[in-house]
Write a protein that holds these residues in place. Sequence first.
Motif, mmCIF file in Angstrom:
data_model
loop_
_atom_site.group_PDB
_atom_site.id
_atom_site.type_symbol
_atom_site.label_atom_id
_atom_site.label_comp_id
_atom_site.label_asym_id
_atom_site.label_seq_id
_atom_site.Cartn_x
_atom_site.Cartn_y
_atom_site.Cartn_z
ATOM 1 N N PRO A 47 0.829 -1.219 0.000
ATOM 2 C CA PRO A 47 0.000 0.000 0.000
ATOM 3 C C PRO A 47 0.861 1.266 0.000
ATOM 4 N N LYS A 48 0.366 2.284 -0.669
ATOM 5 C CA LYS A 48 1.017 3.592 -0.654
ATOM 6 C C LYS A 48 0.096 4.526 0.133
ATOM 7 N N TYR A 49 0.502 4.867 1.333
ATOM 8 C CA TYR A 49 -0.380 5.581 2.254
ATOM 9 C C TYR A 49 -0.370 7.087 1.993
ATOM 10 N N ARG A 50 -1.539 7.698 2.221
ATOM 11 C CA ARG A 50 -1.685 9.144 2.085
ATOM 12 C C ARG A 50 -2.314 9.712 3.359
ATOM 13 N N LEU A 51 -1.816 10.868 3.789
ATOM 14 C CA LEU A 51 -2.471 11.608 4.870
ATOM 15 C C LEU A 51 -3.417 12.605 4.205
ATOM 16 N N VAL A 52 -4.693 12.288 4.215
ATOM 17 C CA VAL A 52 -5.703 13.107 3.543
ATOM 18 C C VAL A 52 -6.226 14.153 4.532
ATOM 19 N N VAL A 53 -6.112 15.427 4.168
ATOM 20 C CA VAL A 53 -6.571 16.529 5.036
ATOM 21 C C VAL A 53 -7.637 17.316 4.273
ATOM 22 N N ARG A 54 -8.804 17.449 4.876
ATOM 23 C CA ARG A 54 -9.913 18.180 4.253
ATOM 24 C C ARG A 54 -10.537 19.136 5.269
ATOM 25 N N CYS A 62 -8.936 14.444 9.038
ATOM 26 C CA CYS A 62 -7.635 13.867 8.709
ATOM 27 C C CYS A 62 -7.800 12.350 8.646
ATOM 28 N N GLN A 63 -7.349 11.752 7.538
ATOM 29 C CA GLN A 63 -7.477 10.313 7.366
ATOM 30 C C GLN A 63 -6.191 9.741 6.784
ATOM 31 N N VAL A 64 -5.854 8.539 7.201
ATOM 32 C CA VAL A 64 -4.762 7.787 6.574
ATOM 33 C C VAL A 64 -5.413 6.784 5.637
ATOM 34 N N ASP A 72 -10.752 3.238 -2.339
ATOM 35 C CA ASP A 72 -9.829 3.685 -1.300
ATOM 36 C C ASP A 72 -10.200 3.016 0.022
ATOM 37 N N VAL A 73 -9.189 2.735 0.824
ATOM 38 C CA VAL A 73 -9.401 2.116 2.138
ATOM 39 C C VAL A 73 -8.893 3.076 3.210
ATOM 40 N N VAL A 74 -9.761 3.434 4.158
ATOM 41 C CA VAL A 74 -9.395 4.333 5.255
ATOM 42 C C VAL A 74 -8.894 3.486 6.420
ATOM 43 N N VAL A 75 -7.635 3.673 6.785
ATOM 44 C CA VAL A 75 -7.027 2.895 7.865
ATOM 45 C C VAL A 75 -7.360 3.515 9.220
ATOM 46 N N ALA A 76 -7.303 4.838 9.299
ATOM 47 C CA ALA A 76 -7.622 5.544 10.541
ATOM 48 C C ALA A 76 -8.093 6.947 10.190
ATOM 49 N N SER A 77 -8.883 7.532 11.072
ATOM 50 C CA SER A 77 -9.400 8.876 10.815
ATOM 51 C C SER A 77 -9.502 9.655 12.121
ATOM 52 N N ALA A 78 -9.424 10.970 12.005
ATOM 53 C CA ALA A 78 -9.578 11.855 13.162
ATOM 54 C C ALA A 78 -10.286 13.114 12.691
ATOM 55 N N TYR A 79 -11.118 13.671 13.548
ATOM 56 C CA TYR A 79 -11.914 14.839 13.197
ATOM 57 C C TYR A 79 -11.802 15.888 14.299
ATOM 58 N N SER A 80 -11.845 17.140 13.914
ATOM 59 C CA SER A 80 -11.754 18.202 14.922
ATOM 60 C C SER A 80 -12.985 18.222 15.825
ATOM 61 N N LYS A 81 -14.095 17.645 15.365
ATOM 62 C CA LYS A 81 -15.286 17.585 16.215
ATOM 63 C C LYS A 81 -15.088 16.622 17.390
ATOM 64 N N LEU A 104 -3.609 14.140 16.562
ATOM 65 C CA LEU A 104 -4.519 13.048 16.928
ATOM 66 C C LEU A 104 -4.447 11.895 15.933
ATOM 67 N N ILE A 105 -4.450 12.204 14.636
ATOM 68 C CA ILE A 105 -4.410 11.135 13.636
ATOM 69 C C ILE A 105 -3.063 10.400 13.691
ATOM 70 N N ALA A 106 -1.984 11.130 13.981
ATOM 71 C CA ALA A 106 -0.664 10.499 14.060
ATOM 72 C C ALA A 106 -0.596 9.516 15.222
ATOM 73 N N ARG A 107 -1.018 9.967 16.401
ATOM 74 C CA ARG A 107 -0.955 9.088 17.563
ATOM 75 C C ARG A 107 -1.941 7.923 17.424
ATOM 76 N N ARG A 108 -3.051 8.154 16.751
ATOM 77 C CA ARG A 108 -4.065 7.103 16.596
ATOM 78 C C ARG A 108 -3.584 6.003 15.656
ATOM 79 N N ILE A 109 -2.983 6.372 14.522
ATOM 80 C CA ILE A 109 -2.534 5.361 13.568
ATOM 81 C C ILE A 109 -1.329 4.589 14.121
ATOM 82 N N LEU A 110 -0.437 5.278 14.843
ATOM 83 C CA LEU A 110 0.723 4.592 15.421
ATOM 84 C C LEU A 110 0.295 3.635 16.534
#
Length: 287
Positions: A47-54, A62-64, A72-81, A104-110
């Motif tokens: 897989p070639k991972y992307r940090l998607v920011v919208r 923020c999604q990996v 597309d497959v979302v491995v992890a996600s984080a939201y400001s809400k 948050l997304i960094a610590r969550r995926i790790l």
Amino acid sequence: MAFVKVIKNKAYFKRYQVKFKRRRSGKTDYRQRKGLIIQDKNKYATPKYRLVVRFSNKNITCQVVYSTLTHDVVVASAYSKELPDFGLNFGLTNYAAAYCTGLLIARRILTKLGLADAYKGLAEASGEDYLVEENEEGPRPFFCLLDVGLKRTSTGSKVFAALKGALDGGLDIPHSDSRYVGEGDPDTLAKYIFGGHVGAYMDTLKEEDPEAFAKHFSLFIKEGVTSDKLEGIYKKVHAAIRANPAPKAKKAKKVPATPKKWQAVKKTYEQRKSDLAQRIAALKAGQ
């Protein structure tokens, strides 16, 4: 060269092919996407991972993500809400909130991949550029590419605040520190990470237009937040994210005893026959 009129004949229209749907609707830049998802042949199905920011009006996402041939497959996600769960109840779309969401997304995926202890990132947020270093033993840092979508990547954009948060959280993402606010100045970047620019605007607006201040910063006033408290609040939020980045359990929805029915209940034959008899009787009585 003489002017030649282009005639779009039957052969032209038979061969005409419309562009992809998301290109026609202006939602996807396929040239950018191709560069982000095409993988080297010698890496096969890696897989070639992307940090998607919208960004939206009320939320930061923020999604990996990685791509397959079909979707597309979302491995992890984080939201400001989600930030109110970590102690931030106001300003969920500003520069500081974007940094928190990236962290948050960094610590969550790790944590999900079991790398949280191996790569802890920057212990305390600062304006200094941080590059995660590979450990001598064990797995390498989690590598991904920044996917900004259609957002304009002006220097100082909030999309780079999310990038900075993800880097400080321990992800390995190619970047240039000159794109942060302040163009690489650590003091300016630190000021924005801790909401210093918001605090300065709060003080200015409070002096110049108290009515606009009360309207614009109503959530800040409700929480009893002043400009001098912002840095302490954001430090506590960062610490809470690092302590437990897992998403909070959702409250179970109460199921009503009798479910709502949006369509009229179908009558039986006997009921319809009775209604018809009543209508006929009413008509005869009216005559």
